[in-house]
Design a protein around this motif. Structure first.
Motif, PDB file in Angstrom:
ATOM      1  N   ASN A 152       0.954  -1.091  -0.010  1.00 27.26           N
ATOM      2  CA  ASN A 152       0.015  -0.174   0.246  1.00 27.26           C
ATOM      3  C   ASN A 152       0.644   1.239   0.015  1.00 27.26           C
ATOM      4  O   ASN A 152       1.848   1.387   1.013  1.00 27.26           O
ATOM      5  N   LYS A 153       0.894   2.129  -1.077  1.00 27.57           N
ATOM      6  CA  LYS A 153       1.519   3.254  -1.157  1.00 27.57           C
ATOM      7  C   LYS A 153       0.695   4.444  -0.556  1.00 27.57           C
ATOM      8  O   LYS A 153       1.439   5.694  -0.370  1.00 27.57           O
ATOM      9  N   ARG A 154      -0.458   4.333  -0.390  1.00 27.23           N
ATOM     10  CA  ARG A 154      -1.097   5.815  -0.019  1.00 27.23           C
ATOM     11  C   ARG A 154      -1.544   5.517   1.535  1.00 27.23           C
ATOM     12  O   ARG A 154      -2.068   4.555   1.952  1.00 27.23           O
ATOM     13  N   GLU A 168      -3.507   7.374   3.269  1.00 28.09           N
ATOM     14  CA  GLU A 168      -4.927   7.492   3.710  1.00 28.09           C
ATOM     15  C   GLU A 168      -5.715   5.795   3.657  1.00 28.09           C
ATOM     16  O   GLU A 168      -6.786   5.925   4.193  1.00 28.09           O
ATOM     17  N   ASP A 169      -5.028   5.065   2.874  1.00 34.00           N
ATOM     18  CA  ASP A 169      -5.689   3.537   2.991  1.00 34.00           C
ATOM     19  C   ASP A 169      -4.940   2.821   4.124  1.00 34.00           C
ATOM     20  O   ASP A 169      -5.155   1.554   4.218  1.00 34.00           O
TER      21      ASP A 169
END
Length: 337
Positions: free
Chosen positions: A160-162, A164-165
């Motif tokens: 996961n690069k985001r 916010e997730d």
């Protein structure tokens, strides 16, 4: 490249080559022997073999390239496909091992009803479930863009690069490992411990009969008596060793990687890149150990390989004899001379 990176790259190369060779050997035995194909566990072993082969030709080469170049070795689309396959194949392998343990449990605990409880249709249904289960998680991860190149493991995998997730990804990762690694481990422990219990019960019955026989045979030679007692000890240890191997290799290969993936979700603990790649190599080593643990070291596969080797040697000896005879005939003078 540092000495550590060279060593890790060498380990990946060895794992890849041995996994390819060993799993191809299992596949050849399956194709050659009709007896192996007739057995229901052969379907689970065939599925496990295909998973290991695909892992050896897809994930391992990209991990090797990731270690060498220290960056994503291919384009985003290729990395997404390989990451999808890596998640699917790992889960499928775990569930295939659980299916094999269920098959052994039914065969040992319910021997009289085994053929009615475990038919080809039942095995196909179990395999269908393993495929659906294994495909569901990478499909969700791919749809949410949670697949990519992870520098910690030098491979294309769940990532996961985001920021916010982060919460959703933590929940997803926990559920994924609980329903893949933990579920398979619970099934393995439950089924094989039941099998071990039955095996020990049968060993005790055989031991009682053996001791009664030795008592009655008062004139038996001491060396024969000693061999009987030694066989008793081996019989008690045989089932324990096999079951310890099944469960132990599963834990040794997958547990470090799964624990590392879970610890990684916490921003408090720092994980070195070397350990990340080592844990990944341990997970890859399951593709190397599976052919020996479940297939190649069994009597039936050994016999099949002997038949294959004998057939190859016999054919080569026939061909060499034919060539020698042909060359000899060429050297003979014509009859009309």
């Amino acid at each position: 490249m540092s000495i550590w990176e060279l060593l890790l790259a060498f380990v990946v190369v060895v794992l890849m080559l041995v996994a390819l060779l060993a799993n191809v050997l299992v596949l050849m035995c399956f194709l050659y022997s009709s007896d192996i194909r007739k057995q229901v566990p052969g379907l689970f072993i065939l599925n496990l073999t295909f998973c290991n082969l695909l892992m050896a030709v897809s994930s391992m080469p990209l991990t090797l390239a990731g270690i060498i170049y220290k960056s994503q070795p291919a384009g985003d689309q290729v990395c997404h496909v390989v990451g999808f396959l890596e998640t699917f194949l790992t889960t499928n392998s775990m569930l295939s091992m659980a299916a094999l343990s269920i098959d052994r449990w039914i065969a040992v605990v319910f021997p009289l009803s085994y053929h009615s409880k475990m038919r080809y249709r039942d095995a196909a249904l179990i395999l269908s479930y393993t495929w659906l289960h294994s495909a569901s998680f990478p499909i969700v991860a791919a749809s949410l863009s949670w697949v990519g190149f992870h520098h910690l493991y030098a491979s294309c995998t769940l990532y996961n690069k985001r920021p916010e997730d982060r919460t959703q990804f933590v929940i997803f990762t926990g559920v994924f490992h609980a329903l893949s690694f933990l579920l398979s481990l619970v099934v393995l422990c439950f089924t094989y411990l039941k099998v071990l219990k039955v095996a020990r019960f049968h060993c005790k019955r055989i031991d009682v009969i053996t001791m009664q026989t030795l008592v009655l045979l008062v004139d038996i030679h001491p060396s024969v008596r000693e061999r009987c007692l030694e066989e008793q000890r081996r019989r008690r240890q045989r089932a324990t060793k096999k079951i310890s191997t099944f469960i132990g290799t599963f834990i040794l290969c997958f547990a470090p990687y799964v624990i590392t993936r879970l610890v990684e979700l916490s921003s408090v603990v720092h994980i070195s890149a070397h350990w990340g790649i080592i844990s990944k190599c341990l997970a890859y080593s399951k593709a190397v150990s599976d052919p020996f643990v479940y297939s190649l070291l069994r009597h039936q596969y050994k016999k099949t390989w002997k038949d294959i080797i004998n057939k190859i040697l016999k054919r080569s000896s026939i061909n060499s004899s034919a060539l020698a005879g042909e060359s000899h005939n060429r050297n003979l003078p014509p009859l009309n001379e």
